[in-house]
Design a protein around this motif. Structure first.
Motif, PDB file in Angstrom:
ATOM      1  N   VAL A 158      -2.700   9.615   2.464  1.00  0.00           N
ATOM      2  CA  VAL A 158      -2.666  10.575   3.104  1.00  0.00           C
ATOM      3  C   VAL A 158      -3.846  11.776   2.722  1.00  0.00           C
ATOM      4  O   VAL A 158      -4.336  12.354   3.571  1.00  0.00           O
ATOM      5  CB  VAL A 158      -1.450  11.311   2.808  1.00  0.00           C
ATOM      6  N   ARG A 159      -4.226  11.701   1.521  1.00  0.00           N
ATOM      7  CA  ARG A 159      -5.269  12.429   1.208  1.00  0.00           C
ATOM      8  C   ARG A 159      -6.446  12.176   1.610  1.00  0.00           C
ATOM      9  O   ARG A 159      -7.322  12.773   2.198  1.00  0.00           O
ATOM     10  CB  ARG A 159      -5.214  12.360  -0.388  1.00  0.00           C
ATOM     11  N   ILE A 160      -6.733  10.581   1.734  1.00  0.00           N
ATOM     12  CA  ILE A 160      -8.017  10.028   2.384  1.00  0.00           C
ATOM     13  C   ILE A 160      -8.050  10.344   3.784  1.00  0.00           C
ATOM     14  O   ILE A 160      -9.045  10.870   4.503  1.00  0.00           O
ATOM     15  CB  ILE A 160      -8.084   8.546   2.140  1.00  0.00           C
ATOM     16  N   SER A 161      -6.744  10.102   4.722  1.00  0.00           N
ATOM     17  CA  SER A 161      -6.744  10.391   6.025  1.00  0.00           C
ATOM     18  C   SER A 161      -7.133  12.004   6.340  1.00  0.00           C
ATOM     19  O   SER A 161      -7.692  12.014   7.236  1.00  0.00           O
ATOM     20  CB  SER A 161      -5.192  10.090   6.315  1.00  0.00           C
TER      21      SER A 161
ATOM     22  N   LYS B 121       6.938   4.600   7.212  1.00  0.00           N
ATOM     23  CA  LYS B 121       6.508   5.624   8.071  1.00  0.00           C
ATOM     24  C   LYS B 121       7.143   6.816   7.202  1.00  0.00           C
ATOM     25  O   LYS B 121       6.556   7.658   6.997  1.00  0.00           O
ATOM     26  CB  LYS B 121       6.936   5.706   9.458  1.00  0.00           C
ATOM     27  N   ASP B 122       8.340   6.798   6.907  1.00  0.00           N
ATOM     28  CA  ASP B 122       9.010   7.643   6.321  1.00  0.00           C
ATOM     29  C   ASP B 122       8.199   7.990   4.669  1.00  0.00           C
ATOM     30  O   ASP B 122       8.431   9.272   4.414  1.00  0.00           O
ATOM     31  CB  ASP B 122      10.548   7.564   6.022  1.00  0.00           C
ATOM     32  N   ARG B 123       7.931   6.923   4.154  1.00  0.00           N
ATOM     33  CA  ARG B 123       7.359   6.975   2.935  1.00  0.00           C
ATOM     34  C   ARG B 123       6.115   7.816   3.122  1.00  0.00           C
ATOM     35  O   ARG B 123       5.811   8.800   2.374  1.00  0.00           O
ATOM     36  CB  ARG B 123       7.065   5.791   2.346  1.00  0.00           C
ATOM     37  N   LEU B 124       5.246   7.809   4.130  1.00  0.00           N
ATOM     38  CA  LEU B 124       4.045   8.308   4.485  1.00  0.00           C
ATOM     39  C   LEU B 124       4.213   9.743   4.680  1.00  0.00           C
ATOM     40  O   LEU B 124       3.499  10.715   4.515  1.00  0.00           O
ATOM     41  CB  LEU B 124       3.022   7.634   5.172  1.00  0.00           C
ATOM     42  N   GLU B 125       5.147   9.941   5.548  1.00  0.00           N
ATOM     43  CA  GLU B 125       5.574  11.359   6.074  1.00  0.00           C
ATOM     44  C   GLU B 125       5.853  12.149   4.807  1.00  0.00           C
ATOM     45  O   GLU B 125       5.640  13.250   4.523  1.00  0.00           O
ATOM     46  CB  GLU B 125       6.608  11.442   7.194  1.00  0.00           C
ATOM     47  N   LYS B 126       6.658  11.355   3.735  1.00  0.00           N
ATOM     48  CA  LYS B 126       7.133  12.204   2.603  1.00  0.00           C
ATOM     49  C   LYS B 126       5.907  12.656   1.703  1.00  0.00           C
ATOM     50  O   LYS B 126       6.037  13.769   1.140  1.00  0.00           O
ATOM     51  CB  LYS B 126       7.965  11.289   1.599  1.00  0.00           C
ATOM     52  N   ALA B 127       4.810  11.913   1.886  1.00  0.00           N
ATOM     53  CA  ALA B 127       3.624  12.165   1.334  1.00  0.00           C
ATOM     54  C   ALA B 127       2.591  13.077   1.836  1.00  0.00           C
ATOM     55  O   ALA B 127       1.843  13.615   1.685  1.00  0.00           O
ATOM     56  CB  ALA B 127       2.793  11.049   0.876  1.00  0.00           C
TER      57      ALA B 127
ATOM     58  N   VAL C  61       2.034   9.147  11.830  1.00  0.00           N
ATOM     59  CA  VAL C  61       1.886   7.699  11.830  1.00  0.00           C
ATOM     60  C   VAL C  61       2.156   6.659  12.810  1.00  0.00           C
ATOM     61  O   VAL C  61       3.174   7.063  13.524  1.00  0.00           O
ATOM     62  CB  VAL C  61       3.038   7.170  10.704  1.00  0.00           C
ATOM     63  N   LEU C  62       1.076   5.763  13.270  1.00  0.00           N
ATOM     64  CA  LEU C  62       0.959   5.170  14.272  1.00  0.00           C
ATOM     65  C   LEU C  62       1.585   3.763  14.051  1.00  0.00           C
ATOM     66  O   LEU C  62       1.526   3.383  12.946  1.00  0.00           O
ATOM     67  CB  LEU C  62      -0.537   5.135  14.810  1.00  0.00           C
ATOM     68  N   GLY C  63       1.780   3.065  15.238  1.00  0.00           N
ATOM     69  CA  GLY C  63       1.862   1.550  15.140  1.00  0.00           C
ATOM     70  C   GLY C  63       3.143   1.015  14.956  1.00  0.00           C
ATOM     71  O   GLY C  63       3.656   0.052  14.724  1.00  0.00           O
ATOM     72  N   VAL C  64       4.319   2.029  14.959  1.00  0.00           N
ATOM     73  CA  VAL C  64       5.759   1.765  14.641  1.00  0.00           C
ATOM     74  C   VAL C  64       6.086   1.133  16.016  1.00  0.00           C
ATOM     75  O   VAL C  64       6.401   2.013  17.064  1.00  0.00           O
ATOM     76  CB  VAL C  64       6.386   2.799  13.937  1.00  0.00           C
TER      77      VAL C  64
ATOM     78  N   THR D  61       0.940  -1.138   0.105  1.00  0.00           N
ATOM     79  CA  THR D  61       0.106   0.126   0.181  1.00  0.00           C
ATOM     80  C   THR D  61       0.984   1.293  -0.009  1.00  0.00           C
ATOM     81  O   THR D  61       0.518   2.283  -0.768  1.00  0.00           O
ATOM     82  CB  THR D  61      -1.056  -0.032   1.030  1.00  0.00           C
ATOM     83  N   ALA D  62       2.041   1.153   0.803  1.00  0.00           N
ATOM     84  CA  ALA D  62       2.913   2.577   0.970  1.00  0.00           C
ATOM     85  C   ALA D  62       3.597   2.537  -0.573  1.00  0.00           C
ATOM     86  O   ALA D  62       3.712   3.802  -0.866  1.00  0.00           O
ATOM     87  CB  ALA D  62       3.969   2.130   2.002  1.00  0.00           C
TER      88      ALA D  62
END
Ligand code: ATP
Length: 256
Positions: A90-93, A116-122, A127-130, A81-82
């Motif tokens: 990120v848009r949906i969130s 997490k880094d990929r999501l933050e870049k987006a 970002v939870l659960g790490v 998914t990432a």
């Protein structure tokens, strides 16, 4: 290995998606088993005609309505998914005010951090659960996927589970959570166990989900609830199988 995909190649889009996954694998976001899971998805996409079929559009609209009435919605993100749709997650969130949580079958802190880094870049901010943040456990679930964040999936009322496995979908349902799956295989255990199953490729489904959330934003909770309460997932999945069946029957006739 990267190749220059010709624009007019009949499988150009499919090759581009593969390339994103390969890149995700090389960067350590995607697990090797994720590449195999993608292959299973591709096979079903082929059978569906690589398009968003009408029952999937209905499921997407229903999912948008459910997300907008949720109190604590969470989107579960794995490596595939990432690699494929981080921006869209990120848009949906943001539009559905949903939290994002990393959850992996083949869990390693290194991979969690990369995702997490990929999501933050987006553009994701929390970002939870790490690693140790996954401090709670889904009962009766053997795999590493049982580890969840007490601020996220553990206390969520609605969980979006793209590319999920059946056991966890069932375990989340048993905890009383509503689940929104994105799975190209209408026969998978995930598809059968989720509250809403979107039988579509995640790369097509998520942008449409964002559009539907925007479209439904002004509606009252009553109207939104009516949309998802009227939805019958079993019937919707049956329609997806019928579409595959009709397509194959027609092709078999044409081959004669
Ligand atoms: P289950 O336990 O639910 O029966 P499974 O063992 O078949 O699932 P997994 O390998 O855990 O499945 O997960 C992969 C699932 O994700 C498959 O059902 C596949 O169809 C689906 N899938 C893979 N890639 C995509 C994609 N790009 N978009 C949507 N679904 C996908």
């Amino acid at each position: 290995m990267r190749i220059n995909i010709p624009k007019d190649h009949p499988r150009a889009e499919s090759l581009r998606i593969r390339e994103k996954l390969e890149e995700g694998f090389e960067k350590g976001l995607v697990a090797s088993a994720g590449l195999i899971a993608h292959g299973r998805g591709e096979a079903f996409d082929y059978l569906l005609g690589e398009r968003t079929i009408p029952p999937a559009s209905q499921a997407i609209r229903t999912a948008a309505a459910m997300l907008l009435t949720a109190e604590n919605p969470v989107i579960s993100v794995n490596g595939n998914t990432a690699a494929l749709v981080a921006d869209e997650i990120v848009r949906i969130s943001k539009s559905a005010k949903a939290k994002i949580e990393v959850n992996l079958f083949y869990r390693s802190t290194e991979r969690e951090i990369k995702i997490k880094d990929r999501l933050e870049k987006a553009g994701a901010s929390n970002v939870l659960g790490v690693s140790r943040e996954a401090d709670a456990r889904i009962p009766e679930l053997g795999s590493e996927r049982c580890c969840v964040d007490s601020r996220g999936m553990y206390t969520a009322d609605v969980v979006v589970i793209p590319l999920e496995d059946g056991d966890r979908t069932e375990a989340l349902s048993k905890m009383g959570k509503k689940t929104i799956a994105v799975d190209l295989n209408p026969l998978s255990r995930t598809s059968q166990k989720a509250s809403i199953t979107i039988v579509d490729n995640i790369v097509r489904a998520l942008p449409t989900l964002t559009e539907n959330i925007k479209d439904l934003e002004g509606k009252s909770d009553l109207e939104l609830e009516r949309i998802w309460k009227e939805f019958d997932n079993t019937k919707n999945l049956k329609k997806c199988v019928e579409i595959i069946n009709k397509r194959l029957t027609r092709m078999a006739k044409e081959a004669n």
